[in-house]
Write a protein that holds these residues in place. Structure first.
Motif, mmCIF file in Angstrom:
data_model
loop_
_atom_site.group_PDB
_atom_site.id
_atom_site.type_symbol
_atom_site.label_atom_id
_atom_site.label_comp_id
_atom_site.label_asym_id
_atom_site.label_seq_id
_atom_site.Cartn_x
_atom_site.Cartn_y
_atom_site.Cartn_z
ATOM 1 N N MET B 1 0.835 -1.256 0.119
ATOM 2 C CA MET B 1 0.052 -0.038 -0.079
ATOM 3 C C MET B 1 1.124 1.124 -0.059
ATOM 4 N N ARG B 2 0.401 2.166 -0.861
ATOM 5 C CA ARG B 2 1.160 3.703 -0.859
ATOM 6 C C ARG B 2 0.409 4.583 -0.362
ATOM 7 N N ILE B 3 1.102 5.194 0.778
ATOM 8 C CA ILE B 3 0.245 6.349 1.468
ATOM 9 C C ILE B 3 1.020 7.749 1.253
ATOM 10 N N ALA B 4 0.126 8.599 0.768
ATOM 11 C CA ALA B 4 0.804 10.071 0.753
ATOM 12 C C ALA B 4 0.347 10.797 1.822
ATOM 13 N N PHE B 5 0.913 11.560 2.454
ATOM 14 C CA PHE B 5 0.826 12.532 3.602
ATOM 15 C C PHE B 5 0.870 13.814 3.080
ATOM 16 N N VAL B 6 -0.170 14.652 2.793
ATOM 17 C CA VAL B 6 -0.158 15.955 2.541
ATOM 18 C C VAL B 6 -0.488 17.099 3.405
ATOM 19 N N GLY B 7 0.728 17.813 3.644
ATOM 20 C CA GLY B 7 0.344 18.932 4.517
ATOM 21 C C GLY B 7 1.508 20.153 4.569
ATOM 22 N N ASP B 8 1.571 20.368 5.734
ATOM 23 C CA ASP B 8 2.441 21.617 6.086
ATOM 24 C C ASP B 8 3.810 21.155 6.823
ATOM 25 N N SER B 9 4.410 22.202 7.406
ATOM 26 C CA SER B 9 5.711 21.663 8.123
ATOM 27 C C SER B 9 5.455 20.658 9.500
ATOM 28 N N HIS B 51 -2.162 26.896 -0.961
ATOM 29 C CA HIS B 51 -0.847 26.278 -1.716
ATOM 30 C C HIS B 51 -1.035 24.792 -2.011
ATOM 31 N N ILE B 52 -1.532 24.075 -0.856
ATOM 32 C CA ILE B 52 -1.769 22.716 -1.214
ATOM 33 C C ILE B 52 -2.517 22.509 -2.351
ATOM 34 N N LYS B 53 -3.737 23.132 -2.332
ATOM 35 C CA LYS B 53 -5.003 23.116 -3.343
ATOM 36 C C LYS B 53 -4.123 22.885 -4.777
ATOM 37 N N ASN B 54 -3.105 24.077 -4.892
ATOM 38 C CA ASN B 54 -2.688 24.143 -6.237
ATOM 39 C C ASN B 54 -1.680 23.228 -6.702
ATOM 40 N N ARG B 55 -1.102 22.496 -5.636
ATOM 41 C CA ARG B 55 -0.017 21.396 -6.278
ATOM 42 C C ARG B 55 -0.235 20.080 -6.210
ATOM 43 N N ILE B 56 -1.447 19.917 -5.326
ATOM 44 C CA ILE B 56 -1.580 18.598 -5.152
ATOM 45 C C ILE B 56 -2.233 17.551 -6.314
ATOM 46 N N LEU B 74 -4.563 13.730 4.730
ATOM 47 C CA LEU B 74 -4.457 15.257 4.768
ATOM 48 C C LEU B 74 -4.378 15.650 6.198
ATOM 49 N N SER B 75 -3.603 16.917 6.127
ATOM 50 C CA SER B 75 -3.403 17.371 7.698
ATOM 51 C C SER B 75 -2.681 18.988 7.430
ATOM 52 N N PHE B 76 -3.668 19.880 7.805
ATOM 53 C CA PHE B 76 -3.135 21.281 7.546
ATOM 54 C C PHE B 76 -4.132 22.118 8.175
ATOM 55 N N GLY B 77 -3.792 23.405 8.273
ATOM 56 C CA GLY B 77 -4.668 24.610 8.845
ATOM 57 C C GLY B 77 -3.994 25.512 9.893
ATOM 58 N N VAL B 78 -3.046 25.187 10.288
ATOM 59 C CA VAL B 78 -2.294 26.061 11.464
ATOM 60 C C VAL B 78 -1.810 27.281 10.619
ATOM 61 N N ASN B 79 -1.346 27.150 9.614
ATOM 62 C CA ASN B 79 -1.062 28.416 8.664
ATOM 63 C C ASN B 79 -2.221 28.969 8.380
ATOM 64 N N ASP B 80 -3.190 28.600 7.831
ATOM 65 C CA ASP B 80 -4.509 29.165 7.314
ATOM 66 C C ASP B 80 -4.704 30.205 8.362
ATOM 67 N N ALA B 81 -4.830 29.748 9.760
ATOM 68 C CA ALA B 81 -5.365 30.524 10.863
ATOM 69 C C ALA B 81 -4.329 31.580 11.509
ATOM 70 N N ASN B 98 -11.268 25.638 -0.125
ATOM 71 C CA ASN B 98 -9.825 25.033 -0.316
ATOM 72 C C ASN B 98 -9.955 23.328 0.132
ATOM 73 N N LEU B 99 -10.525 23.225 1.389
ATOM 74 C CA LEU B 99 -10.416 21.858 1.579
ATOM 75 C C LEU B 99 -11.489 21.068 0.675
ATOM 76 N N PHE B 100 -12.597 21.733 0.368
ATOM 77 C CA PHE B 100 -13.566 20.858 -0.482
ATOM 78 C C PHE B 100 -12.755 20.562 -1.923
ATOM 79 N N ASP B 101 -11.949 21.506 -2.263
ATOM 80 C CA ASP B 101 -11.448 21.539 -3.566
ATOM 81 C C ASP B 101 -10.450 20.319 -3.478
ATOM 82 N N ILE B 102 -9.541 20.155 -2.448
ATOM 83 C CA ILE B 102 -8.544 19.204 -2.125
ATOM 84 C C ILE B 102 -9.129 17.842 -2.056
ATOM 85 N N VAL B 103 -10.196 17.770 -1.311
ATOM 86 C CA VAL B 103 -10.820 16.511 -1.104
ATOM 87 C C VAL B 103 -11.424 15.822 -2.437
ATOM 88 N N THR B 104 -12.219 16.925 -3.148
ATOM 89 C CA THR B 104 -12.459 16.493 -4.523
ATOM 90 C C THR B 104 -11.652 15.900 -5.410
#
Lengths: 198, 198
Positions: B1-9, B51-56, B74-81, B98-104
């Motif tokens: 199984m391949r798992i990608a973890f998408v997020g920030d720092s 940023h994540i929406k635009n590259r993923i 997915l894991s992000f949000g601290v920088n948004d806030a 953005n979250l809606f777009d990323i999940v889609t």
């Protein structure tokens, strides 16, 4: 300093149950020495230099921002030299063209080093990796990119070879092999020069 | 199984001298349990959901091939806030879009889980992260994506808070904090269900 490691499954660290690979071990050793590195692992399983050439121009810019010191380490070649269904996955001359293209793209963003492909257990495949490593070494020299020969160096390293046998696929090592690989990079003058600049 | 973890720092594991972060610890724990995971860490420092929406959409396809079982966390949000120069980096309604777009985008490639943003030390920033986490939780519920609340859960976790203080920037933990975070994900029913399918 931000360092992106660009490569294949060996860069990802496939086979290492600790999920560090050589990249994680190398950075942890540098971190213990008091350096602050952010490492981006851009290895992708089963990729050849052709795949890497096609994605790297998109993946580096979000990670290597102009405001931070940036570096890139390349490491690939084992998949290029693989023969599947009687055909080599990437012909030697194409691998060299790809390396030239990749270095040209990356050099616009940051200084570059290359860690050569490590040995595999299969004799025929290993000979082709050695040949490719020699050609990569000359190409890097022509382009002013420091190159670390790994195929012959790790081919004499009992820890690496035992690790290849233990892991079972003849291709990826497990933890001890990745530690041996990290050790060679950590001792490399070109890597150490980067770390002195951190 | 391949798992990608998408997020920030925090997905990268910035601040962890062992270069594992919560992603490496989580995978190593799963690996010790006898599972074969390839993990791709696609965290990028300082990124918001925009940023994540635009590259993923570009970065997932080379890593999640149709021939392999694929998953995305997915894991992000601290920088948004975060508020910088008197302005919130991403307005709440934009984060949700953005979250809606990323999940889609991601749902077309693989099943998705979301690990919510963890707490920070600054009270104002932390309240905004909590509010965002609540809104992300509802959005995920509407989209059928399991969501793990982290801001309140780790806000009561002494190991995590001590680790935030020890690390010094009030934002990233060090090793113990990442271990606490990995522990919460490892105990999560939605994660465990994926691992049973490995």
């Amino acid at each position: 300093m931000r360092i992106a490691f660009v490569g294949d499954s060996l860069t990802v660290g496939v086979g290492d149950p600790h999920y560090l690979g050589w990249v994680g071990r190398l950075c942890a050793a540098s971190s213990l020495a008091g350096l602050a590195l952010t490492a981006y692992n851009l290895g992708v399983r089963s990729e050849t230099s052709t795949h890497i050439k096609n994605r790297i121009g998109r993946e580096l810019p979000p990670r290597l921002l102009p405001r931070d010191e940036a570096r890139v380490v390349l490491s690939f070649g084992v998949n290029d030299a693989k023969v599947e269904n009687g055909r080599r996955k990437v012909e030697l001359s194409q691998s060299v063209d790809n390396l030239f293209d990749i270095v040209t793209q990356v050099s616009k963003l940051s200084p570059v080093l290359m860690v050569g492909p490590p040995p595999v257990l299969d004799d025929g495949h290993r000979s082709r990796v050695e040949e490719l490593s020699d050609v990569f070494s000359r190409t890097c020299e022509d382009m002013g990119v420091p190159y670390l020969e790994m195929c012959r160096a790790l081919g004499r390293d009992t820890a690496y070879l035992d690790s290849l046998v233990a892991a079972g696929d003849g291709y990826h090592p497990e933890a001890a092999g990745y530690a041996a690989m990290a050790g060679k990079v950590a001792e490399w003058e070109a890597w150490q020069a980067w770390m002195r600049g951190c």
